[in-house]
Scaffold this active site. Structure first.
Site, PDB file in Angstrom:
ATOM      1  N   ARG A   9       0.818  -1.216   0.000  1.00 53.13           N
ATOM      2  CA  ARG A   9       0.000   0.000   0.000  1.00 53.13           C
ATOM      3  C   ARG A   9       0.855   1.271   0.000  1.00 53.13           C
ATOM      4  O   ARG A   9       0.430   2.322  -0.497  1.00 53.13           O
ATOM      5  CB  ARG A   9      -0.905  -0.027   1.241  1.00 53.13           C
ATOM      6  CG  ARG A   9      -1.930   1.076   1.276  1.00 53.13           C
ATOM      7  CD  ARG A   9      -2.813   0.953   2.512  1.00 53.13           C
ATOM      8  NE  ARG A   9      -3.832   1.977   2.541  1.00 53.13           N
ATOM      9  CZ  ARG A   9      -4.332   2.508   3.637  1.00 53.13           C
ATOM     10  NH1 ARG A   9      -3.895   2.084   4.823  1.00 53.13           N
ATOM     11  NH2 ARG A   9      -5.243   3.440   3.586  1.00 53.13           N
TER      12      ARG A   9
ATOM     13  N   HIS B  10       0.396   5.317  -1.727  1.00 55.65           N
ATOM     14  CA  HIS B  10       0.351   6.549  -0.941  1.00 55.65           C
ATOM     15  C   HIS B  10       1.596   7.400  -1.145  1.00 55.65           C
ATOM     16  O   HIS B  10       1.572   8.609  -0.924  1.00 55.65           O
ATOM     17  CB  HIS B  10       0.126   6.213   0.532  1.00 55.65           C
ATOM     18  CG  HIS B  10      -1.269   5.731   0.816  1.00 55.65           C
ATOM     19  ND1 HIS B  10      -2.099   6.314   1.727  1.00 55.65           N
ATOM     20  CD2 HIS B  10      -1.982   4.715   0.262  1.00 55.65           C
ATOM     21  CE1 HIS B  10      -3.267   5.683   1.743  1.00 55.65           C
ATOM     22  NE2 HIS B  10      -3.216   4.699   0.856  1.00 55.65           N
TER      23      HIS B  10
ATOM     24  N   ASN C  26      -3.688   8.408   6.149  1.00 53.27           N
ATOM     25  CA  ASN C  26      -2.530   7.640   6.622  1.00 53.27           C
ATOM     26  C   ASN C  26      -2.527   7.409   8.128  1.00 53.27           C
ATOM     27  O   ASN C  26      -2.077   6.360   8.603  1.00 53.27           O
ATOM     28  CB  ASN C  26      -1.236   8.354   6.228  1.00 53.27           C
ATOM     29  CG  ASN C  26      -1.118   8.539   4.722  1.00 53.27           C
ATOM     30  OD1 ASN C  26      -1.821   7.866   3.958  1.00 53.27           O
ATOM     31  ND2 ASN C  26      -0.243   9.423   4.286  1.00 53.27           N
TER      32      ASN C  26
ATOM     33  N   HIS D 181      -6.498  -4.619  -3.256  1.00 51.30           N
ATOM     34  CA  HIS D 181      -7.280  -4.958  -2.066  1.00 51.30           C
ATOM     35  C   HIS D 181      -7.600  -6.451  -2.014  1.00 51.30           C
ATOM     36  O   HIS D 181      -8.397  -6.885  -1.192  1.00 51.30           O
ATOM     37  CB  HIS D 181      -8.557  -4.104  -2.006  1.00 51.30           C
ATOM     38  CG  HIS D 181      -8.278  -2.639  -1.774  1.00 51.30           C
ATOM     39  ND1 HIS D 181      -9.225  -1.659  -1.901  1.00 51.30           N
ATOM     40  CD2 HIS D 181      -7.134  -1.996  -1.420  1.00 51.30           C
ATOM     41  CE1 HIS D 181      -8.682  -0.472  -1.634  1.00 51.30           C
ATOM     42  NE2 HIS D 181      -7.417  -0.652  -1.348  1.00 51.30           N
TER      43      HIS D 181
END
Ligand code: HEM
Ligand SMILES: *[C@@H]1O[C@H](CO)[C@@H](O)[C@H](O)[C@H]1NC(C)=O
Ligand SMILES: *[C@@H]1O[C@H](CO)[C@@H](O)[C@H](O)[C@H]1NC(C)=O
Ligand SMILES: *[C@@H]1O[C@H](CO)[C@@H](O)[C@H](O)[C@H]1NC(C)=O
Ligand SMILES: *[C@@H]1O[C@H](CO)[C@@H](O)[C@H](O)[C@H]1NC(C)=O
Ligand SMILES: *[C@@H]1O[C@H](CO)[C@@H](O)[C@H](O)[C@H]1NC(C)=O
Length: 332
Positions: free
Chosen positions: A62, A66, A94, A193
């Site tokens: 992930r 980000h 976050n 996901h």
């Protein structure tokens, strides 16, 4: 060389930061001479981290999303806050959510031992994300390397860019297009996901008050909603986590099968099957795992190409910028 008379501080700034190399030329064999074992070292660290806790794979993967969406893949995400800088770690998407930073630290420490000052933290994130997928049963691919680490990070930029779990497909299509990522890229990358977990905090609104209706999201399959209601009761602990798909430790196309059956965890997941433009890709990926893997790899490579064009460095510690004489001067 003739130097015009510049204020001392500005001169030092130019000398120490250097002239920004607008964008780095990324290439697969970037460290083949300077740190030939770099990829092996990172893979071993990810392997060990997964042996400690399988979820570390998802959490590390992930980080690429980000990091890359906020001013390019430059490890800005990894900078701790300082008295002068609010970084990305405590940004809306976050805080209390991103984890496994220590796995990246571990990879950095091993790389600094083997080849000090050579491998950027930004490249470590890219390698680690690939390894996490490959070691979870997903595809393996060649990554391009040669990124620099940022000198700054911005909490505000992260807040403005990173999407909410409430986002609908049309918003996400728009957002991804700003990064030159197609509708197919959006759907394939959401397939990340396939591994990992999310918090009740991220779904409570869709269980009890979707779009302010006072009702649950009608796209949730009733049996699945019962299960989520039990996991995440109204007024319960928002930090409790649930699986993002039915096989949260295996990188496969189960995520898409779940969406077809109304069993997506996040609103941003299920909306991909509700929306006309994204639905066909969800259906295709649910029926053909190779097709998903191929599109996912293409998306990860495109996302990994995002760069800010700002000046950078090879950080010694992923959490702090290397201190330069100019920092000391400016602070005094
Ligand atoms: C399309 C827009 C996206 C949205 C709105 C979104 C949102 C979220 C949210 C809300 C969570 C759970 C966080 C929590 O509840 O604490 C999550 C988890 C996760 N996301 Fe995304 N995400 C998106 C795309 C992506 C992409 C592109 C990737 C990687 C390529 C990614 C990888 C992950 C992973 C692996 C997890 C599980 C992390 C863990 O178990 O620690 N996501 N995402
Ligand atoms: C999607 O979300 C955006 C922004 O939150 C909103 O303006 C729009 O009305 C939503 N579209 C649909 C179809 O719900
Ligand atoms: C956008 O993506 C296409 C491939 O999908 C690529 O050829 C092009 O160079 C990219 N443009 C930018 C500005 O990144
Ligand atoms: C649902 O959300 C709307 C709009 O955000 C709010 O006005 C309403 O009070 C909420 N209802 C419940 C039952 O929480
Ligand atoms: C989750 O836990 C953190 C501390 O670990 C706390 O600050 C936060 O408020 C909690 N979040 C929710 C949604 O309960
Ligand atoms: C599945 O997708 C792969 C890759 O795109 C393709 O080569 C293959 O023919 C597809 N399989 C079926 C059964 O459609």
């Amino acid at each position: 060389m003739f130097l015009p008379v510049l204020p001392l501080k500005l001169l030092l700034l130019l000398l120490h930061i250097g002239i920004p190399a607008a964008t780095a030329q990324l290439q697969p064999d970037f460290y083949s001479q300077t740190c030939p074992k770099a990829e092996l070292i990172v893979r071993n660290v990810i392997d060990k981290a997964m042996a400690r806790q399988v979820r570390n794979a998802a959490s590390v993967m992930r980080l690429q999303f980000h990091d890359c969406f906020v001013n390019g893949c430059d490890a800005s995400l990894l900078l701790d806050d300082t008295p002068n800088m609010l970084g990305e770690k405590l940004a809306l998407s976050n805080i209390n959510s991103l984890r496994s930073y220590e796995v990246i630290d571990e990879a950095k420490a091993a790389l600094e031992k083997a080849c000090p000052g050579i491998v950027s933290c930004a490249d470590i994130i890219i390698m680690a994300a690939r390894d996490a997928v490959a070691l979870s049963g997903g595809p393996n691919w060649e990554v391009k390397l040669g990124r620099k680490d940022s000198l700054i990070a911005s909490q505000e930029d992260s807040n403005n860019i990173m999407p909410s779990p409430r986002a609908n497909a049309s918003y996400l299509i728009d957002l991804f297009s700003k990064f030159n990522l197609s509708i197919k890229d959006l759907v394939a990358l959401s397939g990340s996901h396939s591994i990992g977990k999310g918090r009740c905090f991220s779904i409570i609104f869709r269980l009890y008050n979707q779009s302010g209706t006072g009702r649950p999201d009608p796209a949730i399959e009733p049996k699945f909603r019962e299960k989520l209601d039990k996991l995440c009761p109204l007024g319960g602990n928002g930090n409790v986590t649930g699986d993002l798909d039915a096989t949260p430790q295996i990188f496969d196309n189960q995520y898409f099968k779940d969406l077809v059956n109304g069993r997506g965890f996040l609103n941003s997941d299920q909306t991909l099957f509700t929306n006309y433009w994204t639905r066909e890709y969800v259906r295709q990926f649910s029926l053909n795992q190779s097709k998903f893997f191929k599109a996912f790899v293409a998306g990860m490579i495109k996302m990994g190409d995002l760069q800010s064009g700002r000046p950078g460095e090879i950080r010694r510690n992923c959490r702090v910028v290397n201190s330069r004489p100019v920092d000391i001067l400016l602070e005094s």
